[in-house]
Design a protein around this motif. Structure first.
Motif, mmCIF file in Angstrom:
data_model
loop_
_atom_site.group_PDB
_atom_site.id
_atom_site.type_symbol
_atom_site.label_atom_id
_atom_site.label_comp_id
_atom_site.label_asym_id
_atom_site.label_seq_id
_atom_site.Cartn_x
_atom_site.Cartn_y
_atom_site.Cartn_z
ATOM 1 N N PHE A 147 38.749 34.977 49.944
ATOM 2 C CA PHE A 147 39.531 34.171 48.807
ATOM 3 C C PHE A 147 38.492 33.346 48.481
ATOM 4 O O PHE A 147 38.035 32.505 49.226
ATOM 5 C CB PHE A 147 40.870 33.873 48.702
ATOM 6 C CG PHE A 147 41.707 35.205 49.025
ATOM 7 C CD1 PHE A 147 41.882 35.996 48.038
ATOM 8 C CD2 PHE A 147 42.132 35.402 50.321
ATOM 9 C CE1 PHE A 147 42.986 37.158 48.374
ATOM 10 C CE2 PHE A 147 42.906 36.413 50.520
ATOM 11 C CZ PHE A 147 43.339 37.613 49.646
ATOM 12 N N GLN B 137 38.233 34.312 41.656
ATOM 13 C CA GLN B 137 38.442 35.670 41.544
ATOM 14 C C GLN B 137 39.693 35.952 40.528
ATOM 15 O O GLN B 137 40.907 35.285 40.463
ATOM 16 C CB GLN B 137 39.147 36.296 42.787
ATOM 17 C CG GLN B 137 37.786 36.290 44.182
ATOM 18 C CD GLN B 137 38.267 36.338 45.290
ATOM 19 O OE1 GLN B 137 39.083 35.390 45.726
ATOM 20 N NE2 GLN B 137 37.649 37.256 45.991
ATOM 21 N N VAL B 138 39.459 36.940 39.669
ATOM 22 C CA VAL B 138 40.558 37.416 38.819
ATOM 23 C C VAL B 138 40.886 38.926 39.087
ATOM 24 O O VAL B 138 40.182 39.499 39.610
ATOM 25 C CB VAL B 138 40.075 37.242 37.050
ATOM 26 C CG1 VAL B 138 39.924 35.791 37.025
ATOM 27 C CG2 VAL B 138 38.822 38.119 36.956
ATOM 28 N N PRO B 139 42.045 39.301 38.803
ATOM 29 C CA PRO B 139 42.797 40.661 38.856
ATOM 30 C C PRO B 139 41.694 41.729 37.761
ATOM 31 O O PRO B 139 42.185 41.633 36.785
ATOM 32 C CB PRO B 139 44.045 40.531 38.704
ATOM 33 C CG PRO B 139 44.146 39.423 37.744
ATOM 34 C CD PRO B 139 42.929 38.524 37.784
ATOM 35 N N ARG C 172 46.849 35.859 49.721
ATOM 36 C CA ARG C 172 46.123 35.123 48.838
ATOM 37 C C ARG C 172 46.913 33.665 48.722
ATOM 38 O O ARG C 172 46.169 32.630 48.363
ATOM 39 C CB ARG C 172 46.415 35.958 47.504
ATOM 40 C CG ARG C 172 45.691 34.927 46.089
ATOM 41 C CD ARG C 172 45.666 35.947 45.030
ATOM 42 N NE ARG C 172 44.746 35.363 44.089
ATOM 43 C CZ ARG C 172 43.957 35.822 43.011
ATOM 44 N NH1 ARG C 172 44.236 37.048 42.708
ATOM 45 N NH2 ARG C 172 43.454 35.136 42.004
ATOM 46 N N LEU D 86 39.837 42.507 43.002
ATOM 47 C CA LEU D 86 39.458 41.204 42.435
ATOM 48 C C LEU D 86 38.157 41.203 42.276
ATOM 49 O O LEU D 86 37.415 41.711 42.820
ATOM 50 C CB LEU D 86 40.287 40.283 43.554
ATOM 51 C CG LEU D 86 41.343 40.266 43.850
ATOM 52 C CD1 LEU D 86 41.753 39.122 45.046
ATOM 53 C CD2 LEU D 86 42.544 39.972 42.711
ATOM 54 N N THR E 232 43.525 47.873 43.989
ATOM 55 C CA THR E 232 43.180 46.814 43.199
ATOM 56 C C THR E 232 41.897 46.145 43.705
ATOM 57 O O THR E 232 41.485 46.382 44.752
ATOM 58 C CB THR E 232 44.524 45.708 43.882
ATOM 59 O OG1 THR E 232 45.721 46.301 43.140
ATOM 60 C CG2 THR E 232 44.302 44.480 43.366
#
Lengths: 454, 454
Positions: free
Chosen positions: B354, B392-394, B376, B97, B95
């Motif tokens: 984050f 942050q975005v995925p 998160r 971010l 994953t």
């Protein structure tokens, strides 16, 4: 890796709109001479290094407008149908003289001289400039670094600091400038360059401790590997590295230092290695090196230099400022016209130039001689009279690419040629400080043609 | 154009030798967090601009070791057979971010946070850095230029001044920084960017005279074209350009000035155009512009700016100096370890961060908040308390690339997002002079984990 792709759209739109208008006005078929050169060297450069000719020739071979390219041009109404037809069958059929890769160059040296119709010559401007502006900038910086390194190997580690494809080309240009290897695997695969590199701080950190990390690396790569000793404490790192290599049955190959005061650390680490009896263990340093940092490490006990950012960004000069200019055309009556732009600060000298490097009695180059002449033979007479080495080779003859100047052997030849061309320059060429070009550029005009006027 | 090519060898050798040793030592499968960030902004940059995420995601999708890649690695004994097997089936399943393209960034902003095994995360380091270091440098320079241009269009003409593939990416990054178009046809085709450009001096020079050249261009492109008026004499060029356009039935679209003192010339040419009644004819200027030159033209009657060298070379900062560092791993017992290198001047803060941007009561950003947290959700509570916009975005979730952040719409979104993110910054962000980042970066640590020690 990109061998099946066209390079035709790596082109500024105006090349095609000019072609469009020239096809309509009838000037497209005029026989032309374009030259690619730099008006000046950057202030800190005593000479430039030619690189990119092989990549340009490969790009020229793939300069084909495929159906997707043509559809894009048509859909966006960038050029007329007539021009699309011309582009569909585009093949470069002209002749290109140029400086060899590895050659040194100076003010106004014609790195490329393109003899072709306006139509054929104008459309290759952008890709020729892109390749040579990039590769010459990197090779020129590389050469200064290898001068500063005085024979110690310089290694390219810059891929991460530049565009992902530029990094591959930069590795090649660096080799022309004297570099001994690269971290970049694609450059290794594509150009046969020796690749180097062992581990980063993350490798040490992902292990339980430095001891475990070093053991893991030595187990996988043998005691001859290079261990990065500055993640925590350098002195303890060196002691541990030497011990673990010996426990694995050999002497440690090298330690890498990547932070702090490299000069002081190199002395300290060398002393420690020698005290441990690890006389054969080498020291390689990395960390924002440029030619000045390399020179300042000259007295330190360092065995090789890893160079990143400053290499791939041309050490302050990321582009070679080369231009591509029309210098002559022949009209329908067969009359040759030397042409030149009169714009402020951008004057060019009209006419095709033949280039030679005058070598003095002491064996060193004394001037760059550009002969404006109607025929090559006339220029060669002048070179013979003045003791000049001719600088241009036939890169393309009537559309046929000269295989001497592409492929792996061309890179090996270029590196060797650069050493010889650099050694021929007078002493000031080797100075890192700002100053005049190592040799001046002079013109001799023996052409007999009318000058272009407005 | 390169969609069928693997990106796997756009990689430093040490990524693979580290993998090789980690597969042997058993650390390869440790769950890791890597962050991509810049320790500092360059002195002249008040903010950075994120660009390259879409290109990175495309590169990640094509990060596959094909048989030719594997054969190269095997033939050159770069890694063991075990590692070749791992690479043959390599797919990124973790994953990621990240900051959105167009977002502004500051010191230590985590542009990418990669959650994956050491093996999966370490091998993508080089290509991630190459792409972001290049694209962020160009976008950051572009944004300063569009600030200086105060709404007048800025147009990329830099392809010839950088590597031929970097030019295509630079055009895209420039759009994120607010540019309105590019000269580069491949960028037009690949990214849907508006292309611009009409003619060069060579076009004028290959004709019998300027009159013939202008007639040819207007015949092909209509009176609305842009004529380059400085090949010989600007005043006569302007008079001729306006007249020829009118004879073709329209008012001239624009004139281009590419040499000399652009401020003085712009005033003179505007006066001349107005005296001729050509009030709608625009003036575009080119010639080594950067943000300072653009600012100095702010009071001059100029309608658009064509920017080349300084755009594609990041206006003095050709690479964004971003790094990719391991900040956390989880051992086999399930214990998380924050990790950090202790090297002189290269300290990093351990732990996954984050990121939020605190917006003050006046509506302007006041700080970049990096929360070191286990989850998160905990960070988001802190953002809510402090009035911070999450940054942050995925980008990738369990190996699946988020389609929101690739493709043509992503570029349009990025340009719009940059305007909004830039407008949110306090006034100092808009200053071109050297100075501190527009907002400071602060840490809040709410994680509950042991610190890594040697």
């Amino acid at each position: 890796m990109t061998s099946s792709f066209t390079t035709a759209l790596l082109t500024d739109m105006y090349e095609l709109t000019m072609l469009d208008a020239a096809l309509a006005s009838g000037t497209a078929e005029r026989s032309c001479v374009f030259e690619l050169f730099g008006r000046r060297l950057p202030p800190s450069r005593r000479f430039g290094v030619v690189a990119g000719q092989a990549r340009f020739l490969e790009a020229l071979a793939r300069f084909r407008f495929d159906e997707a390219d043509l559809a894009y041009l048509a859909d966006n109404r960038i050029v007329s149908t007539r021009t699309l037809d011309f582009l569909r069958s585009y093949r470069f059929t002209g002749t290109i003289l140029g400086y060899r890769e590895g050659e040194c160059y100076f003010e106004n040296s014609p790195l490329l001289t393109v003899f072709a119709s306006f139509a054929e010559a104008v459309v290759i401007e952008t890709v020729a400039l892109s390749i040579l502006n990039h590769d010459c900038a990197v090779a020129s910086a590389a050469s200064r670094m290898t001068i500063a390194a005085h024979g110690r190997p310089c290694l390219d580690m810059g891929a991460r600091r530049t565009h992902e494809r530029a990094g591959v080309s930069a590795a090649r240009a660096a080799v022309i400038g004297g570099f001994a290897g690269t971290s970049n695997l694609e450059a290794g695969k594509r150009y046969g360059i020796t690749t180097i590199g062992t581990s980063a701080h993350s490798f040490t950190l992902v292990h339980d401790d430095e001891e475990a990390a070093f053991r893991a690396q030595v187990a996988a790569m043998g005691p001859g590997t290079t261990l990065l000793v500055d993640t925590f404490d350098v002195t303890r790192g060196v002691e541990r590295a030497v011990r673990i290599a010996r426990e694995a049955g050999g002497e440690l190959g090298a330690v890498r230092l990547d932070s702090g005061d490299l000069v002081a650390q190199a002395f300290k680490v060398r002393e420690q290695l020698d005290a441990l009896g690890a006389h054969s263990t080498k020291i390689t340093v990395t960390n924002d090196l440029d030619e000045y940092a390399i020179a300042s490490l000259g007295a330190a006990p360092v065995d090789s230099y890893g160079v990143g950012t400053k290499l791939v960004t041309g050490s302050g000069i990321p582009t070679a400022a080369l231009v591509y200019k029309l210098v002559q055309y022949t009209d329908e009556a067969g009359t040759r016209h030397d042409v030149a732009k009169k714009s402020a600060s951008k004057q060019t000298v009209g006419g095709a130039k033949f280039a030679g490097r005058v070598i003095g009695e002491d064996g060193y180059a004394s001037e760059e001689l550009l002969v404006v002449a109607d025929e090559r033979e006339r220029a060669e007479e002048i070179f013979a009279e003045r003791g000049a080495r001719p600088l241009q080779v036939p890169l393309v003859v009537d559309g046929e690419i000269n295989r001497l100047y592409v492929g792996p052997q061309a890179l090996t030849d270029a590196q060797a040629h650069h050493i010889s061309a650099r050694n021929e320059l007078p002493y000031p060429a080797w100075r890192l400080s700002a100053g005049e070009p190592a040799i001046p550029t002079h013109y001799v005009d023996v052409a007999d043609r009318p000058d272009e006027t407005e």
